[in-house]
Enzyme design. Structure first.
Site, PDB file in Angstrom:
ATOM      1  N   PHE A 190       0.931  -1.270  -0.082  1.00  0.00           N
ATOM      2  CA  PHE A 190      -0.020   0.006  -0.660  1.00  0.00           C
ATOM      3  C   PHE A 190       0.824   0.663  -0.075  1.00  0.00           C
ATOM      4  O   PHE A 190       0.174   2.511  -0.405  1.00  0.00           O
ATOM      5  CB  PHE A 190      -0.634  -0.009   1.404  1.00  0.00           C
ATOM      6  CG  PHE A 190      -0.403   1.049   2.230  1.00  0.00           C
ATOM      7  CD1 PHE A 190       0.279   0.006   3.537  1.00  0.00           C
ATOM      8  CD2 PHE A 190      -1.271   2.220   2.384  1.00  0.00           C
ATOM      9  CE1 PHE A 190       0.797   1.020   4.574  1.00  0.00           C
ATOM     10  CE2 PHE A 190      -0.598   3.016   3.674  1.00  0.00           C
ATOM     11  CZ  PHE A 190       0.391   2.090   4.756  1.00  0.00           C
ATOM     12  N   LYS A 191       2.576   1.258   0.127  1.00  0.00           N
ATOM     13  CA  LYS A 191       2.943   2.556   0.392  1.00  0.00           C
ATOM     14  C   LYS A 191       2.863   3.283  -1.223  1.00  0.00           C
ATOM     15  O   LYS A 191       3.341   4.157  -1.346  1.00  0.00           O
ATOM     16  CB  LYS A 191       4.155   2.163   0.889  1.00  0.00           C
ATOM     17  CG  LYS A 191       3.925   1.341   2.196  1.00  0.00           C
ATOM     18  CD  LYS A 191       5.276   2.048   3.111  1.00  0.00           C
ATOM     19  CE  LYS A 191       5.211   1.386   4.965  1.00  0.00           C
ATOM     20  NZ  LYS A 191       4.613   0.251   4.898  1.00  0.00           N
ATOM     21  N   ASP A 192       2.182   1.980  -2.261  1.00  0.00           N
ATOM     22  CA  ASP A 192       2.818   3.182  -3.244  1.00  0.00           C
ATOM     23  C   ASP A 192       1.472   3.708  -3.275  1.00  0.00           C
ATOM     24  O   ASP A 192       1.991   5.182  -4.440  1.00  0.00           O
ATOM     25  CB  ASP A 192       2.652   1.573  -4.780  1.00  0.00           C
ATOM     26  CG  ASP A 192       3.924   1.246  -4.492  1.00  0.00           C
ATOM     27  OD1 ASP A 192       4.774   1.343  -4.385  1.00  0.00           O
ATOM     28  OD2 ASP A 192       3.296  -0.287  -5.480  1.00  0.00           O
ATOM     29  N   MET A 225       3.173   7.378  -2.190  1.00  0.00           N
ATOM     30  CA  MET A 225       4.796   7.370  -2.642  1.00  0.00           C
ATOM     31  C   MET A 225       4.912   7.701  -3.969  1.00  0.00           C
ATOM     32  O   MET A 225       5.416   8.545  -4.487  1.00  0.00           O
ATOM     33  CB  MET A 225       5.628   5.468  -2.453  1.00  0.00           C
ATOM     34  CG  MET A 225       6.459   5.916  -2.306  1.00  0.00           C
ATOM     35  SD  MET A 225       7.507   7.367  -0.545  1.00  0.00           S
ATOM     36  CE  MET A 225       7.354   5.007   0.221  1.00  0.00           C
TER      37      MET A 225
END
Ligand SMILES: *Cc1c(COP(=O)(O)O)cnc(C)c1O
Length: 475
Positions: free
Chosen positions: A119-121, A124
């Protein structure tokens, strides 16, 4: 819109001025001076929007120093079905964060369809485009130095690859990541991405980053920056998918939904809290931890007792293995009525490694209005939940989402839809999937065989001076 520090001793700033930095100069975290409110008519109009258009509407409430047309273009090129292409379970890539129905009133929301399958995408990728835009405008450049044990580093590299005026120097522990994680990072051939495998553990890599950041002169001269989870723009970007999930799960804005969030540094659920404060009809925010349960303990008892690294376990949901939740201060600022003097007092204790207890204060009586509840899971719970979801719902979950589903099921309320945020794909955690299901997880077609690609990485000793020299020669 101005941003203030949770510790109250920093000048208010505009969005672009806090975008590239980390902590406020007084050691606090930036938050909007007040949360923008969403009206009933906006909520109705937003229901029909694409993800990118929804992101533009929401982010416009927080960003007033980028011209609307430019922000719209940045958001449109970020949130595309091509970038978030790794859908599963029949999900529609155009929705960017589609839901998977497990049963009536119970869904997962896919936040892990981006390039690195976590989920960091979601935030980011936006950060990469915002950095490039602001640096271009200002004629500046930045050299991002970070340490990673896997997830954050690869999300940062995929966000910053090929961006003008940005270089990334990412330290990772040599030989300690999985072959898939190594391939994800080290196969990037972009000239602005530098992978440095440090002979040592993650903590050795982290210590080097700290040592470099503490050298103020070096940091200023070589424009060293970071993209850690306290970055405000990352939190802001994450608010969007709570709205999207709500719209996809409901027919009308009279309904309420609950979200369950696998949590570590409190960044993801902090965005949910802000969506709630903006007026999104959220019934409950269910916080899930693993064995590292510092946040579960707080929501159950009012005691926040950060752990030492010796007290932090290595678990099968490693992205939640935290001892101190870096974004938690943002929530506590709201809980104590936005009084920075109280936050200063509490974090004076935290910074000395001590605990604080709010249960005996009047602030604790405010907790119900924030609608938080919490729970924890163990490795055995994750295995059981992965098996149950596979048998009963025919869905393969990763270990972090399994933490979430386990705690969500304990906190369901009749008549209220529950959405469990899916924070990673099982392909990233092959070992635990094998243990739970005795099979290999499905891997998106474009990532099959990446272990065989040429890799670009240098191996170095954990020597701060040598790593500084490596940077100096390349910035
Ligand atoms: C980072 C991460 C989390 C924890 O999110 P926080 O914002 O730190 O609470 C959970 N699951 C996965 C897969 C992650 O990468």
């Amino acid at each position: 819109m101005r941003y203030i520090s949770t510790r109250g001793n920093a000048a208010p700033q505009a969005f672009c001025d806090i975008l590239l930095g980390g902590l406020a100069p007084d050691g606090g975290l930036y938050l909007p001076e007040s949360y923008p409110q969403v009206t009933a008519s906006e909520l109705s109009a937003w229901r029909k929007l694409s993800y990118a258009d929804l992101a533009f509407e929401i982010l416009s409430k927080f960003i007033d120093d980028i011209p609307a047309a430019d922000l719209k273009a940045i958001v449109a090129k970020t949130y595309t079905a091509e970038v978030y292409c790794h859908t599963r379970n029949g999900g529609n890539a155009a929705e960017i964060t589609p839901l998977t129905k497990l049963e009536d009133g119970l869904y997962t929301q896919e936040l892990s369809n981006g390039p690195t399958l976590a989920f960091k995408d979601m935030a980011m990728q936006l950060l990469g485009n915002l950095f490039e835009y602001v640096l271009d405008k200002r004629g500046e450049s930045i050299n991002i130095l970070g340490a990673t044990s896997g997830d954050t580093g690869s999300a940062a590299e995929y966000a910053m690859r090929g961006k003008h005026n940005v270089k990334v120097f990412m330290l990772s522990p040599d030989g300690k990541m999985s072959a898939f994680q190594r391939a994800q990072m080290y196969s990037l051939q972009d000239p602005n991405i530098f992978n440095i495998a440090v002979r040592g553990m993650f903590d050795d890599a982290q210590d080097i980053v700290k040592a470099v950041s503490n050298d103020a002169e070096f940091k200023a001269k070589y424009k060293i920056g970071a993209v850690n989870s306290i970055n405000w723009a990352r939190v802001a970007a994450q608010i969007v998918y709570y709205f999207q999930g709500y719209f996809l799960a409901t027919q009308s804005n009279d309904e309420k939904v609950a979200f369950c969030v696998p949590s570590g540094n409190f960044g993801n659920i902090c965005a949910g809290h802000i969506a709630h404060m903006m007026g999104l009809p959220i019934a409950k925010l269910v916080l899930a931890t693993n064995e590292n349960d510092v946040l579960d303990e707080f929501f159950k008892t009012g005691v926040y007792r950060p752990r030492t690294s010796a007290e932090t376990s290595v678990t099968s949901s490693p992205s939640m293995d935290i001892s101190k939740a870096s974004n938690f201060e943002r929530f506590v600022f709201d809980l104590v009525g936005r009084d920075p003097a109280v936050v200063r007092e509490l974090w004076a204790k935290v910074d000395k490694g001590q605990a604080f207890d709010l249960s005996t204060t009047d602030y604790w009586k405010n907790l119900p209005k924030f609608a938080f509840v919490s729970g924890r899971s163990t490795h055995a719970d994750r295995l059981a939940t992965i098996r149950m979801a596979n048998d009963k719902y025919k869905v393969m979950l990763d270990t972090h989402t399994a933490d979430g589903l386990k705690v969500a099921l304990e906190n369901r309320q009749a008549g209220t839809t529950m959405i469990v945020l899916e924070t990673a794909q099982p392909a990233k955690f092959e070992e635990t999937i094998r243990e739970a299901l005795n099979c290999e997880p499905v891997r998106p077609a474009d990532l099959v065989g990446i272990e065989a690609l040429a890799q670009r990485v240098v191996v170095m000793d954990p020597d701060t001076a040598a790593i500084k020299q490596f940077l100096v020669e390349r910035v």
